[in-house]
Motif scaffolding. Structure first.
Motif, PDB file in Angstrom:
ATOM      1  N   MET A   1      -0.427  -6.329 -14.082  1.00 19.25           N
ATOM      2  CA  MET A   1      -0.557  -4.890 -13.090  1.00 19.25           C
ATOM      3  C   MET A   1      -0.343  -5.688 -11.860  1.00 19.25           C
ATOM      4  O   MET A   1      -0.918  -6.696 -11.842  1.00 19.25           O
ATOM      5  N   LYS A   2       0.622  -5.051 -11.095  1.00 23.09           N
ATOM      6  CA  LYS A   2       0.906  -5.989  -9.102  1.00 23.09           C
ATOM      7  C   LYS A   2       0.810  -3.999  -8.691  1.00 23.09           C
ATOM      8  O   LYS A   2       0.553  -3.435  -9.104  1.00 23.09           O
ATOM      9  N   TYR A   3      -0.058  -5.438  -7.627  1.00 18.44           N
ATOM     10  CA  TYR A   3      -0.102  -4.565  -6.105  1.00 18.44           C
ATOM     11  C   TYR A   3       1.374  -4.309  -5.209  1.00 18.44           C
ATOM     12  O   TYR A   3       1.561  -5.501  -5.392  1.00 18.44           O
ATOM     13  N   HIS A   4       1.955  -3.242  -5.227  1.00 15.86           N
ATOM     14  CA  HIS A   4       2.849  -3.525  -4.320  1.00 15.86           C
ATOM     15  C   HIS A   4       2.586  -2.591  -3.004  1.00 15.86           C
ATOM     16  O   HIS A   4       2.206  -1.252  -3.533  1.00 15.86           O
ATOM     17  N   PRO A   5       2.591  -2.344  -1.804  1.00 10.52           N
ATOM     18  CA  PRO A   5       2.361  -1.480  -0.583  1.00 10.52           C
ATOM     19  C   PRO A   5       3.463  -0.800  -0.573  1.00 10.52           C
ATOM     20  O   PRO A   5       4.580  -0.790  -0.812  1.00 10.52           O
ATOM     21  N   TRP A  79      -0.615   0.798  -2.856  1.00  9.27           N
ATOM     22  CA  TRP A  79      -1.072   0.618  -1.931  1.00  9.27           C
ATOM     23  C   TRP A  79      -0.684   0.973  -0.500  1.00  9.27           C
ATOM     24  O   TRP A  79       0.380   0.702  -0.168  1.00  9.27           O
ATOM     25  N   VAL A  80      -1.730   2.575   0.088  1.00  8.79           N
ATOM     26  CA  VAL A  80      -0.692   3.436   0.852  1.00  8.79           C
ATOM     27  C   VAL A  80      -0.880   2.405   2.522  1.00  8.79           C
ATOM     28  O   VAL A  80      -2.361   2.225   2.777  1.00  8.79           O
ATOM     29  N   ARG A  81      -0.154   2.168   3.024  1.00  7.43           N
ATOM     30  CA  ARG A  81       0.044   2.248   4.691  1.00  7.43           C
ATOM     31  C   ARG A  81       0.019   3.182   5.033  1.00  7.43           C
ATOM     32  O   ARG A  81       1.077   4.789   5.311  1.00  7.43           O
ATOM     33  N   GLU A  82      -0.707   3.553   5.922  1.00 12.38           N
ATOM     34  CA  GLU A  82      -0.812   4.630   7.103  1.00 12.38           C
ATOM     35  C   GLU A  82      -0.727   4.677   8.803  1.00 12.38           C
ATOM     36  O   GLU A  82      -1.211   3.302   9.263  1.00 12.38           O
ATOM     37  N   ALA A 136      -6.867  -0.837   4.300  1.00 13.30           N
ATOM     38  CA  ALA A 136      -5.894   0.138   2.642  1.00 13.30           C
ATOM     39  C   ALA A 136      -7.475   0.910   2.503  1.00 13.30           C
ATOM     40  O   ALA A 136      -8.127   0.171   1.829  1.00 13.30           O
ATOM     41  N   ARG A 137      -6.986   2.099   2.426  1.00 12.96           N
ATOM     42  CA  ARG A 137      -7.921   2.750   1.388  1.00 12.96           C
ATOM     43  C   ARG A 137      -7.511   3.750   0.613  1.00 12.96           C
ATOM     44  O   ARG A 137      -8.503   4.465   0.106  1.00 12.96           O
ATOM     45  N   THR A 138      -6.185   4.131  -0.120  1.00  8.12           N
ATOM     46  CA  THR A 138      -5.940   4.618  -0.660  1.00  8.12           C
ATOM     47  C   THR A 138      -4.928   3.853  -1.263  1.00  8.12           C
ATOM     48  O   THR A 138      -4.324   2.970  -1.218  1.00  8.12           O
ATOM     49  N   PHE A 139      -5.218   4.492  -2.841  1.00  8.18           N
ATOM     50  CA  PHE A 139      -4.689   3.406  -4.285  1.00  8.18           C
ATOM     51  C   PHE A 139      -3.949   4.040  -5.104  1.00  8.18           C
ATOM     52  O   PHE A 139      -4.667   5.136  -5.487  1.00  8.18           O
TER      53      PHE A 139
END
Length: 228
Positions: A1-5, A79-82, A136-139
Motif C-alpha cells: 500500500m502506498k500513500y498519494h496526495p 490523502w486529501v489536500r484541501e 491531512a484529515r481525509t483518507f
C-alpha cells in the motif's frame, strides 16, 4: 500500500465528508492518448494496473498497442489536500513551517458549518496544493480502477461523483456548478457532473471527451503508519 496526495475542490471535499462522493475521474497519466483521444480505443485488457490501448490508425502491428500504467493501485490510500487557513497572525509563515510551530490549521470546507467552531480572525486562504501532509484529515482507500471515456458516465456514477442535490418548491435536481448561485431544479446528475468538470477543467473540456481513470474509493480512518 502506498500513500498519494490528491487535490479536491471545496464542494467535493464537502461531498466526501457527507459520504456523497465515492468516485473520482482523473486524466493524469493518460496525456499521450488524450492528445487525440478519438484515435484510440481502450482494449479492455489490463493486468497489474497496466492498461492496454489500441491505436486505430496503426500501419504496423508492432505499433498497434501501447501500455499505460495507472498512477495508483487498488489498495493505495489517497490523502486529501484541501484549501486551508490559519489565524491571521500566522499568515507570514510558510505552510512547511506551520507544524514546526504547532500552528492550528482550519479548512475552507468547514466555513459555515454550525457544528464546527469558527475562527474569528481568519488569515488568508491558502491553496489546497500547499496543505502539508501533517494536516491531512481525509483518507480514501482505492477499491477499484477502470478506464472509460468521460462522456460515457452514467447517471448512477454521476451521483457517486458527489454532485449536490437541490430542491425547490417540490422539484428536485442537481447543482449547476458553472453557475454556483443558480437554483435550477430540473438538472439531472450527468449534466450536473458535466458542469462540475467544466468548472474545474475549462469550458471546452467536456467536449474533448478524454479517456479517464475512474477511481472508486472508501473513506477510512487515518492509517497508523501515515507520515512515518
Amino acid at each position: 500500500m502506498k500513500y498519494h496526495p490528491i487535490l479536491f475542490s471545496t464542494p467535493m471535499v464537502q461531498a466526501i465528508q457527507e459520504n456523497r462522493k465515492t468516485k473520482t475521474r482523473r486524466t493524469k497519466g493518460l496525456e499521450k492518448i488524450n492528445d487525440k483521444p478519438y484515435e484510440w480505443k481502450f482494449d479492455t485488457y489490463f493486468e497489474n494496473q497496466i492498461f492496454y490501448f489500441e491505436y486505430l490508425f496503426s500501419k504496423k502491428k508492432s505499433e498497434q498497442f501501447i501500455k499505460i500504467k495507472c498512477p495508483y493501485n487498488v489498495g493505495d490510500v489517497l490523502w486529501v489536500r484541501e484549501n486551508f487557513y490559519t489565524a491571521e497572525n500566522w499568515d507570514h509563515l510558510k505552510p512547511s513551517l506551520l507544524k514546526k510551530y504547532d500552528i492550528n490549521v482550519y479548512y475552507k470546507s468547514d466555513i459555515g458549518n454550525e457544528n464546527i467552531p469558527q475562527l474569528l480572525h481568519k488569515g488568508k486562504m491558502r491553496p489546497n496544493i500547499f496543505l502539508p501532509a501533517a494536516y491531512a484529515r481525509t483518507f480514501l482507500k482505492i477499491k477499484s480502477i477502470r478506464v472509460e471515456r468521460l462522456n460515457k458516465i452514467s447517471e448512477e456514477d454521476a451521483i457517486a461523483e458527489g454532485v449536490e442535490k437541490i430542491a425547490d418548491y417540490g422539484s428536485t435536481g442537481y447543482r449547476l456548478y458553472t453557475e454556483p448561485e443558480a437554483s435550477y431544479t430540473d438538472i439531472d446528475a450527468i449534466y450536473s457532473f458535466e458542469s462540475l468538470w467544466q468548472s474545474i477543467n475549462g469550458k471546452d473540456s467536456w467536449n474533448l471527451n478524454p479517456f479517464v481513470w475512474v477511481y472508486e474509493f472508501e473513506k477510512i480512518e487515518k492509517p497508523l503508519d501515515f507520515g512515518e
